[in-house]
Design a protein around this motif. Structure first.
Motif, PDB file in Angstrom:
ATOM      1  N   ASN A 126     -49.302 -26.942  38.054  1.00 35.40           N
ATOM      2  CA  ASN A 126     -50.313 -26.671  37.058  1.00 35.40           C
ATOM      3  C   ASN A 126     -49.604 -26.300  35.759  1.00 35.40           C
ATOM      4  N   PRO A 127     -49.991 -26.873  34.620  1.00 34.74           N
ATOM      5  CA  PRO A 127     -49.276 -26.595  33.378  1.00 34.74           C
ATOM      6  C   PRO A 127     -49.346 -25.124  32.956  1.00 34.74           C
ATOM      7  N   ASN A 128     -50.261 -24.334  33.493  1.00 34.66           N
ATOM      8  CA  ASN A 128     -50.367 -22.916  33.154  1.00 34.66           C
ATOM      9  C   ASN A 128     -49.386 -22.060  33.946  1.00 34.66           C
ATOM     10  N   ASN A 129     -48.718 -22.624  34.923  1.00 36.31           N
ATOM     11  CA  ASN A 129     -47.790 -21.867  35.755  1.00 36.31           C
ATOM     12  C   ASN A 129     -46.415 -21.839  35.110  1.00 36.31           C
ATOM     13  N   SER A 130     -45.799 -20.672  35.164  1.00 35.46           N
ATOM     14  CA  SER A 130     -44.439 -20.547  34.636  1.00 35.46           C
ATOM     15  C   SER A 130     -43.441 -20.672  35.772  1.00 35.46           C
ATOM     16  N   ILE A 131     -42.352 -21.317  35.484  1.00 37.49           N
ATOM     17  CA  ILE A 131     -41.274 -21.411  36.461  1.00 37.49           C
ATOM     18  C   ILE A 131     -40.467 -20.115  36.360  1.00 37.49           C
ATOM     19  N   ILE A 132     -40.308 -19.455  37.495  1.00 33.98           N
ATOM     20  CA  ILE A 132     -39.582 -18.196  37.557  1.00 33.98           C
ATOM     21  C   ILE A 132     -38.103 -18.438  37.802  1.00 33.98           C
ATOM     22  N   LEU A 133     -37.817 -19.315  38.743  1.00 33.92           N
ATOM     23  CA  LEU A 133     -36.438 -19.562  39.139  1.00 33.92           C
ATOM     24  C   LEU A 133     -36.329 -20.945  39.752  1.00 33.92           C
ATOM     25  N   VAL A 134     -35.262 -21.646  39.412  1.00 36.69           N
ATOM     26  CA  VAL A 134     -34.938 -22.922  40.055  1.00 36.69           C
ATOM     27  C   VAL A 134     -33.502 -22.825  40.531  1.00 36.69           C
ATOM     28  N   ILE A 135     -33.298 -23.163  41.782  1.00 37.37           N
ATOM     29  CA  ILE A 135     -31.952 -23.205  42.339  1.00 37.37           C
ATOM     30  C   ILE A 135     -31.699 -24.639  42.782  1.00 37.37           C
ATOM     31  N   ALA A 136     -30.794 -25.287  42.074  1.00 40.43           N
ATOM     32  CA  ALA A 136     -30.455 -26.674  42.393  1.00 40.43           C
ATOM     33  C   ALA A 136     -29.415 -26.699  43.510  1.00 40.43           C
ATOM     34  N   HIS A 137     -29.632 -27.554  44.461  1.00 43.45           N
ATOM     35  CA  HIS A 137     -28.719 -27.761  45.585  1.00 43.45           C
ATOM     36  C   HIS A 137     -28.269 -26.434  46.206  1.00 43.45           C
TER      37      HIS A 137
ATOM     38  N   SER B 107     -33.665 -28.888  45.503  1.00 41.66           N
ATOM     39  CA  SER B 107     -33.846 -27.655  44.747  1.00 41.66           C
ATOM     40  C   SER B 107     -34.969 -26.814  45.326  1.00 41.66           C
ATOM     41  N   LEU B 108     -34.915 -25.532  44.957  1.00 44.59           N
ATOM     42  CA  LEU B 108     -35.961 -24.566  45.273  1.00 44.59           C
ATOM     43  C   LEU B 108     -36.527 -24.115  43.937  1.00 44.59           C
ATOM     44  N   MET B 109     -37.860 -24.074  43.838  1.00 49.05           N
ATOM     45  CA  MET B 109     -38.483 -23.674  42.577  1.00 49.05           C
ATOM     46  C   MET B 109     -39.606 -22.669  42.853  1.00 49.05           C
TER      47      MET B 109
END
Length: 184
Positions: free
Chosen positions: A3-14, A147-149
């Motif tokens: 949803n475009p209103n959601n903020s990404i808190i953390l992304v961990i690639a691989h 990734s984990l998001m």
């Protein structure tokens, strides 16, 4: 996907495979400087060591803390619980009360995991993490994860009292849930 209103808190690639829960637990206790408190508690109550292994597998070192108290929710949960039980030991509190305090504190903080939604990127798709699904360490070890998001989208009913029980049931036995006052 999001949803475009959601903020990404953390992304961990691989993300690399987490250590075994016993090693993960030891590493976190060293990082938060609570190894003596953990050793004292777990020597008296091996059942709480086993529950802590489950906690380490469920959250891993990757799950972010919504209150940003530590580098992960796992570290925050253990820091709060071990701080509380250590002070009870110093006051010569009854052993059952110490176990109860540990269970209550972990259950309270573990419910914070529902304040974020986790999406897991595999080779071909984004998959939502299911609260009652496999622990995060098993998911990472059994699938090739790109990734984990985490987003700031709370899971439905995240603020209901039952959520504490749902999350706590992932790490504690029925007897421990009763002792912690989560069920009658």
């Amino acid at each position: 996907m999001q949803n475009p209103n959601n903020s990404i808190i953390l992304v961990i690639a691989h993300p690399k495979n987490p250590d075994k829960p016993s090693i993960e637990l030891t590493n976190v206790c060293h990082r938060i400087k609570k190894q003596n408190a953990a050793q004292q508690l777990f020597n008296h109550w091996p059942n709480l060591r086993q529950a802590s292994y489950k906690l380490a597998g469920y959250l891993t070192r990757y799950w972010p803390d919504p209150h940003k108290r530590e580098d992960s929710l796992l570290a925050a949960c253990l820091n709060q619980a071990l701080e509380r039980t250590d002070s009870l030991y110093k006051n010569d509190t009854d052993g059952l009360e110490i176990q109860k305090a540990f269970i209550e504190t972990i259950a309270q903080d573990l419910a914070l995991s529902l304040q974020f939604s986790l999406m897991i990127r595999t080779k071909s798709a984004w998959l939502p993490h299911e609260v009652n699904g496999n622990p995060l360490d098993e998911i990472i070890q059994s699938n090739p994860i790109s990734s984990l998001m985490w987003t700031d989208t709370p899971l439905p009913a995240h603020d209901r009292e039952e959520c504490k029980l749902i999350c706590a049931s992932r790490v504690f036995s029925l007897n421990e849930l009763q002792l912690g006052g989560l069920i009658s």
